[in-house]
Every structure is written in structure tokens, then in C-alpha cells.
Design a protein around this motif. Structure first.
Motif, PDB file in Angstrom:
ATOM      1  N   HIS A  78       0.853  -1.190   0.000  1.00 26.35           N
ATOM      2  CA  HIS A  78       0.000   0.000   0.000  1.00 26.35           C
ATOM      3  C   HIS A  78       0.892   1.244   0.000  1.00 26.35           C
ATOM      4  O   HIS A  78       1.950   1.226  -0.613  1.00 26.35           O
ATOM      5  N   GLY A  79       0.482   2.297   0.710  1.00 23.66           N
ATOM      6  CA  GLY A  79       1.348   3.474   0.762  1.00 23.66           C
ATOM      7  C   GLY A  79       1.350   4.301  -0.505  1.00 23.66           C
ATOM      8  O   GLY A  79       2.222   5.144  -0.703  1.00 23.66           O
ATOM      9  N   GLN A  80       0.376   4.031  -1.401  1.00 25.27           N
ATOM     10  CA  GLN A  80       0.267   4.850  -2.605  1.00 25.27           C
ATOM     11  C   GLN A  80      -0.523   6.119  -2.288  1.00 25.27           C
ATOM     12  O   GLN A  80      -1.097   6.252  -1.213  1.00 25.27           O
ATOM     13  N   ALA A  81      -0.558   7.024  -3.252  1.00 20.99           N
ATOM     14  CA  ALA A  81      -1.143   8.342  -3.012  1.00 20.99           C
ATOM     15  C   ALA A  81      -2.574   8.277  -2.499  1.00 20.99           C
ATOM     16  O   ALA A  81      -3.003   9.146  -1.739  1.00 20.99           O
ATOM     17  N   ALA A  82      -3.324   7.249  -2.905  1.00 20.62           N
ATOM     18  CA  ALA A  82      -4.728   7.158  -2.504  1.00 20.62           C
ATOM     19  C   ALA A  82      -4.932   6.322  -1.243  1.00 20.62           C
ATOM     20  O   ALA A  82      -6.050   6.214  -0.749  1.00 20.62           O
ATOM     21  N   ASP A  83      -3.872   5.727  -0.718  1.00 22.05           N
ATOM     22  CA  ASP A  83      -3.994   4.895   0.481  1.00 22.05           C
ATOM     23  C   ASP A  83      -3.904   5.747   1.746  1.00 22.05           C
ATOM     24  O   ASP A  83      -3.369   6.855   1.723  1.00 22.05           O
ATOM     25  N   ALA A  84      -4.421   5.202   2.847  1.00 19.61           N
ATOM     26  CA  ALA A  84      -4.353   5.907   4.129  1.00 19.61           C
ATOM     27  C   ALA A  84      -3.156   5.454   4.942  1.00 19.61           C
ATOM     28  O   ALA A  84      -2.732   6.131   5.879  1.00 19.61           O
ATOM     29  N   SER A  85      -2.622   4.286   4.615  1.00 15.88           N
ATOM     30  CA  SER A  85      -1.470   3.779   5.343  1.00 15.88           C
ATOM     31  C   SER A  85      -0.670   2.859   4.432  1.00 15.88           C
ATOM     32  O   SER A  85      -1.131   2.483   3.344  1.00 15.88           O
ATOM     33  N   GLY A  86       0.503   2.508   4.893  1.00 16.58           N
ATOM     34  CA  GLY A  86       1.338   1.616   4.100  1.00 16.58           C
ATOM     35  C   GLY A  86       2.554   1.192   4.890  1.00 16.58           C
ATOM     36  O   GLY A  86       2.818   1.708   5.980  1.00 16.58           O
ATOM     37  N   THR A  87       3.264   0.198   4.360  1.00 13.83           N
ATOM     38  CA  THR A  87       4.492  -0.241   4.999  1.00 13.83           C
ATOM     39  C   THR A  87       5.613  -0.308   3.962  1.00 13.83           C
ATOM     40  O   THR A  87       5.371  -0.502   2.773  1.00 13.83           O
ATOM     41  N   VAL A  88       6.822  -0.124   4.456  1.00 16.48           N
ATOM     42  CA  VAL A  88       8.010  -0.241   3.618  1.00 16.48           C
ATOM     43  C   VAL A  88       9.026  -1.074   4.388  1.00 16.48           C
ATOM     44  O   VAL A  88       9.286  -0.820   5.561  1.00 16.48           O
ATOM     45  N   THR A  89       9.562  -2.102   3.745  1.00 19.78           N
ATOM     46  CA  THR A  89      10.628  -2.897   4.336  1.00 19.78           C
ATOM     47  C   THR A  89      11.919  -2.558   3.613  1.00 19.78           C
ATOM     48  O   THR A  89      11.961  -2.547   2.375  1.00 19.78           O
ATOM     49  N   PHE A  90      12.953  -2.250   4.396  1.00 23.39           N
ATOM     50  CA  PHE A  90      14.197  -1.805   3.760  1.00 23.39           C
ATOM     51  C   PHE A  90      15.397  -2.291   4.559  1.00 23.39           C
ATOM     52  O   PHE A  90      15.278  -2.694   5.725  1.00 23.39           O
ATOM     53  N   VAL A  91      16.546  -2.257   3.916  1.00 25.09           N
ATOM     54  CA  VAL A  91      17.825  -2.494   4.569  1.00 25.09           C
ATOM     55  C   VAL A  91      18.681  -1.256   4.351  1.00 25.09           C
ATOM     56  O   VAL A  91      18.790  -0.759   3.218  1.00 25.09           O
ATOM     57  N   ALA A  92      19.243  -0.746   5.436  1.00 27.38           N
ATOM     58  CA  ALA A  92      20.164   0.380   5.344  1.00 27.38           C
ATOM     59  C   ALA A  92      21.547  -0.090   5.793  1.00 27.38           C
ATOM     60  O   ALA A  92      21.678  -0.806   6.789  1.00 27.38           O
TER      61      ALA A  92
END
Ligand SMILES: [Zn+2]
Length: 129
Positions: A78-92
């Protein structure tokens, strides 16, 4: 032209800089996450606090120490412009002041308030090697 620290391949001036300066808002959770990574690289504490959800925003934030060396986005939901929430999984990837290399993996949650995305919180997994 300097490449953006977030690893998008674009120039900093066209990528995260407009978000950090407040000229525009990240349209997606992933774009916000990338800009927040860039803010960590640049030790831009005020942007990090400004893009933190008011419910979970810390009073202070320590962004000193170590060097961020790269970002990989592993997954977004999710996390697109029309969504209310979203998640991002990342490695730094980072190097400590002592010269040790490490990685930090985080599953981050984001919420949209109006037309702005905010970082809520995340589950962090450190990795010593
Ligand atoms: Zn960027």
C-alpha cells in the motif's frame, strides 16, 4: 550533479531535496521513506521530526555518529497516493565511527494525514555482519 543518497539513481536536486526543503511532499510512503533516509545521511534532524507521526514523534532525535552507506527497498505494501497507510521494508547499510560495517533492516509503518505521509514506527532488526 550529485546523485541522491537514497539510491533512486536520480539527482538529489530532483529527488529528495524538494521534500527536505519543504517545497513539496512525498506522494507515497516509499518516497517519504527514501527522503527520510536521505535526511539521516544529511543529519537533517528537523525533517525527520517533521515527517514523524504526531502520535509517535520523539521529543529529540540523535542523528550523529556513524555513516550511512546505502539503502535498499525490499518491499512496499500500500502506501500509494490514494492509500491511508502503508508499509516499507528496507535495509540500510552503515559504518560505525569505529569503522565496523553493519546493516539495519526495518519494517516501517506509515500513515497519510491529508496529502502528507508520516512515519509511524517500525520493527528493527540489527545485523552485526
Ligand atoms: Zn532521493
Amino acid at each position: 550533479m550529485a546523485q541522491c543518497p537514497c539510491g533512486s539513481g536520480g539527482a538529489f536536486s530532483d529527488c529528495c531535496r524538494p521534500f527536505l526543503t519543504g517545497k513539496s511532499h512525498a506522494a507515497t510512503a516509499e518516497a517519504l521513506m527514501r527522503s527520510r533516509y536521505t535526511a539521516y545521511v544529511r543529519r537533517d534532524r528537523s525533517y525527520l521530526l517533521r515527517t514523524w507521526h504526531p502520535d509517535t514523534r520523539p521529543v529529540t532525535l540523535d542523528v550523529d555518529g556513524g555513516t550511512w552507506q546505502g539503502l535498499e527497498i525490499l518491499a512496499t505494501e500500500h502506501g500509494q497516493a490514494a492509500d491511508a497507510s502503508g508499509t516499507v521494508t528496507f535495509v540500510a547499510h552503515f559504518a560505525s565511527d569505529a569503522g565496523d560495517n553493519g546493516t539495519m533492516r526495518e519494517h516501517s509503518r506509515f500513515e497519510r494525514l491529508g496529502d502528507e505521509w508520516f512515519y509511524v514506527d517500525g520493527d528493527v532488526k540489527g545485523d552485526g555482519g
